[in-house]
Enzyme design. Structure first.
Site, mmCIF file in Angstrom:
data_model
loop_
_atom_site.group_PDB
_atom_site.id
_atom_site.type_symbol
_atom_site.label_atom_id
_atom_site.label_comp_id
_atom_site.label_asym_id
_atom_site.label_seq_id
_atom_site.Cartn_x
_atom_site.Cartn_y
_atom_site.Cartn_z
ATOM 1 N N HIS A 1 47.946 89.066 -128.749
ATOM 2 C CA HIS A 1 47.822 89.454 -130.160
ATOM 3 C C HIS A 1 47.795 88.190 -130.999
ATOM 4 C CE1 HIS A 1 48.588 91.473 -133.977
ATOM 5 N NE2 HIS A 1 48.277 92.584 -133.361
ATOM 6 N N ASP B 1 47.699 98.716 -127.973
ATOM 7 C CA ASP B 1 46.632 99.444 -127.263
ATOM 8 C C ASP B 1 46.906 99.625 -125.784
ATOM 9 O OD1 ASP B 1 44.628 97.690 -129.489
ATOM 10 O OD2 ASP B 1 44.710 99.877 -129.388
ATOM 11 N N HIS C 1 39.632 94.580 -130.923
ATOM 12 C CA HIS C 1 40.470 95.172 -131.985
ATOM 13 C C HIS C 1 40.805 96.609 -131.582
ATOM 14 C CE1 HIS C 1 42.180 95.908 -135.838
ATOM 15 N NE2 HIS C 1 41.111 95.936 -136.609
#
Ligand code: SDX
Length: 431
Positions: free
Chosen positions: A306, A364, A265
């Site tokens: 994702h 990210d 995450h």
């Protein structure tokens, strides 16, 4: 005529008719609340196809790569708004007027300081403690400082909590960094913007003047906007579940930080940089691509894939653009990690394994390169994610408690343990 679905059973059991709800956008949902009375649960480990709540805050279309905060496309907010406006938008549902924005920013600035005794909470940690461990501890400890006179069911109290957390979490993050560095804590300077104030608390010291670079401050503010909320992700769902019991909101936000810290995450941005450092040279990219595809190898391409986006994460494209701006500003366009990241993305997006599984760079993948270029250590990357996401967490918590019909979250299970059996006294047990 409300749309319904009828469940029929192969064993001839009576069929069950369930209502279907359609939101503004997105997949319609089958309201299964009546199933319990008919003797059934649904089963969806990881909640891959489960709507846990009704929300008006954020909409994501994973197939089209769309992200809206209160209906505004993330691209427009990222390039035309600022983080303070987005905090107001997420919390109140509308972009602020000039007067509303001035009052909101003033209120946030009023709350940036921590209670003086909280310094002792930091000093209870080892100097080498991970900043996220410190943030979780200090944020949770706020519940000891702000508990009396806190009525979760009073909207005015909830707004004060929201302002306090949006204002104080950046101070906690910056002080966690200073504590790691063995440098004195730097107090917030409320004449500065939100991003400039964070940079001031991170990088200034009593020994010399410090002026935040406005280009870097703008880039940081944009990154905060991109990380502010993201529907019912793991950490937001954690905050909602903790808050559904009426728990102290500071403790609930600390639980969200704990969930965000996971490498799958919000911890992925830190993991991406460590992965790029491990790859070290573009010539080694094919080896790591092979490892990412090898089921017997636990290695995954961090910053890729994702649960929802089966298209490019819209935030990743904006962050990649911001990466160019920051590296140009710092004359670091030849940053080796950035070159590896660009080549890794190019190769992966041409590889059948990633194409077939619709694995694209996520939020990210590039953020860590910007943070590192700014002089922010890898261990602080998730802390910055948590700072930005605090706006979404408190907005979702506030929305949940604003719904008079909200209930304590209590999922069920598919039990596969032992059937009933008699107790065996110790002297009769066999290995
Ligand atoms: C964030 O939910 C949110 O909104 C989160 C977030 C937010 O703003 O709150 O967007 C922030 O957490 C972004 C994600 C950051 N995490 C990472 O970058 C870690 C690397 N990515 C993965 O571990 C993975 O992609 C997840 C955890 C993000 C999603 O996992 P899912 O949806 O459970 O998908 P999966 O594990 O079932 O994978 C499906 C397939 C599998 O292969 P098969 O079994 O079908 O053969 O894709 C493969 C996986 O092995 N796969 C990957 C991969 N991600 C998925 N293979 C290699 N590298 C990867 N990164």
């Amino acid at each position: 005529m409300k749309k319904t679905v009828t469940l029929t059973f192969s064993d001839g059991s009576p069929s069950i008719e369930l209502p279907i709800e359609q939101g503004t956008y997105g997949k319609p949902v089958i309201d299964i609340r009546a199933l319990g009375a008919h003797g059934y649960f649904t089963h969806d480990p990881g909640f891959t196809a489960t709507s846990s709540c009704t929300s008006a805050i954020t909409y994501i279309d994973g197939d089209e790569g769309l992200l809206y905060y209160r209906g505004y496309p993330i691209e427009e907010l990222a390039y035309q708004s600022d983080y303070m406006e987005v905090c107001y938008l997420l919390l109140h549902g509308e972009l602020p007027t000039t007067e509303q924005k001035t009052a909101f920013v003033q209120s946030i600035r009023h709350h940036t300081l921590l209670h003086d005794q909280m310094e002792n909470v930091f000093r209870g940690f080892r100097r080498s403690a991970h900043p996220m461990a410190v943030m979780i501890g200090v944020t949770g400890a706020m519940s000891a400082f702000y508990h009396s006179g806190l009525d979760n069911f009073n909207p005015a109290h909830r707004i004060v909590v929201a302002h306090r957390l949006i204002a104080k979490v950046p101070t906690v993050a910056a002080w966690a960094y200073k504590f790691n560095e063995g440098q004195p804590f730097v107090y917030p300077q409320n004449r500065l913007s939100h991003a400039e104030n964070f940079m001031h608390m991170m990088f200034s010291s009593p020994c010399e003047d410090y002026q935040p670079n406005p280009v870097l401050a703008r880039a940081l503010d944009r990154i905060f906007i991109l990380h502010a909320d993201h529907e019912q992700n793991a950490s937001t769902s954690t905050v909602r579940l903790a808050g559904s019991s009426g728990a102290n909101p500071y403790a609930c936000i600390a639980s969200g930080m704990a969930s965000l810290w996971g490498p799958l995450h919000g911890g992925a941005n830190e993991a991406v940089l460590r992965m790029l450092e491990e790859i070290d040279d573009v010539s080694k990219i094919p080896e790591y691509i092979s490892r990412a595809k090898d089921k017997s190898d636990s290695f995954r391409l961090m910053g890729f894939g994702h649960r929802i986006y089966k298209n490019m994460d819209p935030r990743a494209a904006i962050i990649r653009q911001t990466c160019y701006e920051v590296l140009d500003e710092l004359d670091l366009r030849d940053d080796p990690q950035f070159k590896i990241a660009l080549e890794l993305e190019r190769i992966a997006l041409e590889d059948e394994y990633f194409i077939a599984r619709k694995l694209y760079p996520n939020v990210d993948f590039y953020s860590g390169i910007i943070f590192r270029a700014m002089g922010i250590p890898t261990s602080m990357f998730t802390a910055l994610f948590a700072m930005a996401r605090t706006a979404g967490w408190v907005a979702q918590w506030h929305e949940m408690l604003s719904d008079p019909a909200h209930k304590i979250g209590r999922p069920r299970q598919l039990y596969i343990g032992s059937a009933r059996r008699e107790f065996v006294p110790l002297d009769q047990r066999k290995a």
